[in-house]
Scaffold this motif. Structure first.
Motif, short mmCIF file in Angstrom:
data_model
loop_
_atom_site.label_atom_id
_atom_site.label_comp_id
_atom_site.label_asym_id
_atom_site.label_seq_id
_atom_site.Cartn_x
_atom_site.Cartn_y
_atom_site.Cartn_z
N ILE A 6 -19.36 33.91 7.48
CA ILE A 6 -18.98 32.81 6.58
C ILE A 6 -18.06 31.83 7.31
O ILE A 6 -18.27 30.62 7.28
CB ILE A 6 -18.28 33.37 5.33
N PHE A 7 -17.04 32.36 7.98
CA PHE A 7 -16.07 31.48 8.65
C PHE A 7 -16.74 30.67 9.75
O PHE A 7 -16.52 29.45 9.86
CB PHE A 7 -14.92 32.32 9.21
N ILE A 8 -17.56 31.32 10.56
CA ILE A 8 -18.23 30.63 11.66
C ILE A 8 -19.22 29.60 11.11
O ILE A 8 -19.27 28.45 11.58
CB ILE A 8 -18.95 31.63 12.57
N GLY A 9 -20.00 29.98 10.11
CA GLY A 9 -20.97 29.06 9.54
C GLY A 9 -20.33 27.84 8.92
O GLY A 9 -20.80 26.70 9.12
N GLU A 10 -19.25 28.05 8.17
CA GLU A 10 -18.57 26.92 7.54
C GLU A 10 -17.87 26.03 8.56
O GLU A 10 -17.83 24.80 8.42
CB GLU A 10 -17.58 27.42 6.50
N THR A 11 -17.32 26.65 9.60
CA THR A 11 -16.67 25.85 10.65
C THR A 11 -17.69 24.98 11.37
O THR A 11 -17.49 23.76 11.54
CB THR A 11 -15.96 26.77 11.66
N ILE A 12 -18.80 25.56 11.78
CA ILE A 12 -19.83 24.79 12.49
C ILE A 12 -20.44 23.73 11.57
O ILE A 12 -20.59 22.56 11.96
CB ILE A 12 -20.92 25.73 13.03
N GLY A 13 -20.80 24.14 10.36
CA GLY A 13 -21.45 23.21 9.45
C GLY A 13 -20.56 22.04 9.07
O GLY A 13 -21.00 20.88 9.07
N THR A 14 -19.29 22.32 8.75
CA THR A 14 -18.39 21.23 8.35
C THR A 14 -18.06 20.35 9.55
O THR A 14 -17.89 19.13 9.39
CB THR A 14 -17.11 21.80 7.71
N ALA A 15 -17.98 20.93 10.74
CA ALA A 15 -17.76 20.11 11.93
C ALA A 15 -18.92 19.13 12.14
O ALA A 15 -18.71 17.95 12.45
CB ALA A 15 -17.59 21.00 13.16
N LEU A 16 -20.14 19.60 11.96
CA LEU A 16 -21.31 18.71 12.08
C LEU A 16 -21.30 17.64 10.99
O LEU A 16 -21.63 16.47 11.23
CB LEU A 16 -22.59 19.52 12.00
N LEU A 17 -20.94 18.05 9.78
CA LEU A 17 -20.86 17.10 8.67
C LEU A 17 -19.91 15.95 8.99
O LEU A 17 -20.25 14.77 8.83
CB LEU A 17 -20.39 17.83 7.40
N ILE A 18 -18.72 16.28 9.48
CA ILE A 18 -17.72 15.24 9.77
C ILE A 18 -18.07 14.47 11.04
O ILE A 18 -17.83 13.26 11.12
CB ILE A 18 -16.32 15.87 9.87
N LEU A 19 -18.63 15.15 12.03
CA LEU A 19 -19.03 14.45 13.25
C LEU A 19 -20.03 13.35 12.92
O LEU A 19 -19.89 12.21 13.39
CB LEU A 19 -19.62 15.43 14.25
N LEU A 20 -21.05 13.66 12.13
CA LEU A 20 -22.08 12.67 11.82
C LEU A 20 -21.62 11.70 10.75
O LEU A 20 -21.93 10.50 10.81
CB LEU A 20 -23.36 13.38 11.38
N PHE A 49 -27.60 12.03 5.52
CA PHE A 49 -28.26 12.74 6.61
C PHE A 49 -27.31 13.73 7.27
O PHE A 49 -27.73 14.78 7.78
CB PHE A 49 -28.80 11.76 7.64
N ALA A 50 -26.02 13.41 7.29
CA ALA A 50 -25.02 14.34 7.83
C ALA A 50 -25.00 15.63 7.00
O ALA A 50 -24.95 16.74 7.55
CB ALA A 50 -23.64 13.69 7.84
N VAL A 51 -25.04 15.48 5.68
CA VAL A 51 -25.09 16.65 4.80
C VAL A 51 -26.35 17.46 5.08
O VAL A 51 -26.31 18.70 5.19
CB VAL A 51 -25.04 16.21 3.32
N LEU A 52 -27.48 16.78 5.20
CA LEU A 52 -28.75 17.47 5.44
C LEU A 52 -28.70 18.30 6.71
O LEU A 52 -29.07 19.48 6.73
CB LEU A 52 -29.88 16.44 5.52
N THR A 53 -28.22 17.70 7.79
CA THR A 53 -28.13 18.40 9.07
C THR A 53 -27.19 19.60 8.98
O THR A 53 -27.53 20.71 9.42
CB THR A 53 -27.63 17.44 10.16
N SER A 58 -26.04 25.53 8.87
CA SER A 58 -25.09 26.57 8.45
C SER A 58 -25.60 27.50 7.36
O SER A 58 -25.00 28.55 7.13
CB SER A 58 -23.78 25.91 7.98
N THR A 59 -26.70 27.15 6.69
CA THR A 59 -27.21 27.99 5.60
C THR A 59 -27.44 29.45 6.02
O THR A 59 -27.06 30.37 5.30
CB THR A 59 -28.50 27.39 5.01
N ALA A 64 -23.87 27.49 3.41
CA ALA A 64 -23.64 26.04 3.49
C ALA A 64 -22.91 25.47 2.29
O ALA A 64 -23.38 24.54 1.64
CB ALA A 64 -24.96 25.30 3.72
N HIS A 65 -21.71 26.00 2.01
CA HIS A 65 -20.88 25.35 0.99
C HIS A 65 -20.34 24.02 1.52
O HIS A 65 -20.49 22.99 0.87
CB HIS A 65 -19.71 26.25 0.61
#
Length: 263
Positions: A6-20, A49-53, A58-59, A64-65
């Motif tokens: 959970i921690f790794i997935g949310e960290t990676i996913g949210t980092a991608l969200l904010i990056l894009l 599109f950032a949300v989609l990626t 992270s799902t 993917a919360h």
């Protein structure tokens, strides 16, 4: 899902969200960017599109919360609070990492923008004096790349806008977006959620910039405050509580309505 997943997935996913997402804001805002002045449509679709990626990446790990308001809503819906701190920790860390990556990717553009006298004015004052004045002025010239701010600064109106926008997001996620186990977003749910975020941006984003996500706003705002950006101005901490509290209230209200009307 384990706590580490959970921690790794949310960290990676949210980092991608904010990056894009932060990246499209930087592209539209900064001097010497090829996309400068591309406008609100570019921002709204860029965040969608950032949300989609981020969701699709992270799902498998975390569901993917990517948003403390979503995590809160699911905790209320499922009456399970055990993993909420892990989700929130990963989301905040990921948002900070994503904001840092935006700064690295656009480093030259930040330097050009914040040393342009037409943008920041004269810069000959002592650093201590500039720092005090920046805090008094609130939002600096590039804060909008990192976090949100209101066009009309009235606290109750700004709070209401964030509550309403997040409420729409949560109702869409809970009714259309969940995976079979109900603990995160499914494959089709990721696409639906991305389209809903785009719709929120186009329809409700004008007043406050539609944070609709406490981590998305707070993490990058912290990075803005810490980064060695020249003439960056203030981080507008007087406003910072609204894009945190508003989405959490909207998330709780959305979950409450779901439990009353749909469960």
């Amino acid at each position: 899902m384990s706590s580490s997943d959970i921690f790794i997935g949310e960290t990676i996913g949210t980092a991608l969200l904010i990056l894009l997402g932060g990246g499209v804001c930087a592209a539209v805002t900064l001097k010497a960017s090829k996309a400068r002045n591309a406008g609100w449509l570019a921002i709204a679709f860029g965040w969608g599109f950032a949300v989609l990626t981020a969701v699709y990446v992270s799902t498998p790990l975390s569901g993917a919360h990517l948003n403390p308001a979503v995590t809160l809503a699911l905790a209320i819906k499922n009456d399970d609070w055990s993993t909420l701190p892990v989700y929130w920790g990963g989301q905040l860390l990921g948002a900070m990492i994503g904001a840092l990556l935006v700064w690295i990717a656009y480093y030259g553009q930040f330097q050009a923008h914040l040393t342009d006298k037409d943008i920041v004015g004269e810069t000959q004052q002592p650093a201590r004096v500039k720092s005090v004045e920046a805090e008094e002025k609130g939002a600096g010239p590039v804060l909008g790349i990192f976090s949100t701010g209101p066009e009309v600064r009235v606290a109750w109106m700004n709070l209401a806008t964030e509550i309403i926008g997040t409420f729409v997001l949560i109702i869409a996620v809970l009714t259309q977006g969940l995976s079979d186990d109900g603990k995160g977003l499914g494959a089709l749910g990721g696409l639906i959620t991305a389209l809903v975020v785009t719709a929120i941006g186009l329809s409700l984003g004008g007043p406050t910039g539609y944070a609709i996500n406490p981590a998305r706003d707070l993490g990058p705002r912290i990075i803005h405050a810490l980064l060695p950006l020249p003439n960056k101005g203030g981080s507008d901490w007087r406003y910072a509580w609204i894009p945190v509290v508003g989405p959490l209230i909207g998330g709780a209200l959305g979950a409450g309505l779901y439990n009353l009307a749909f469960a």
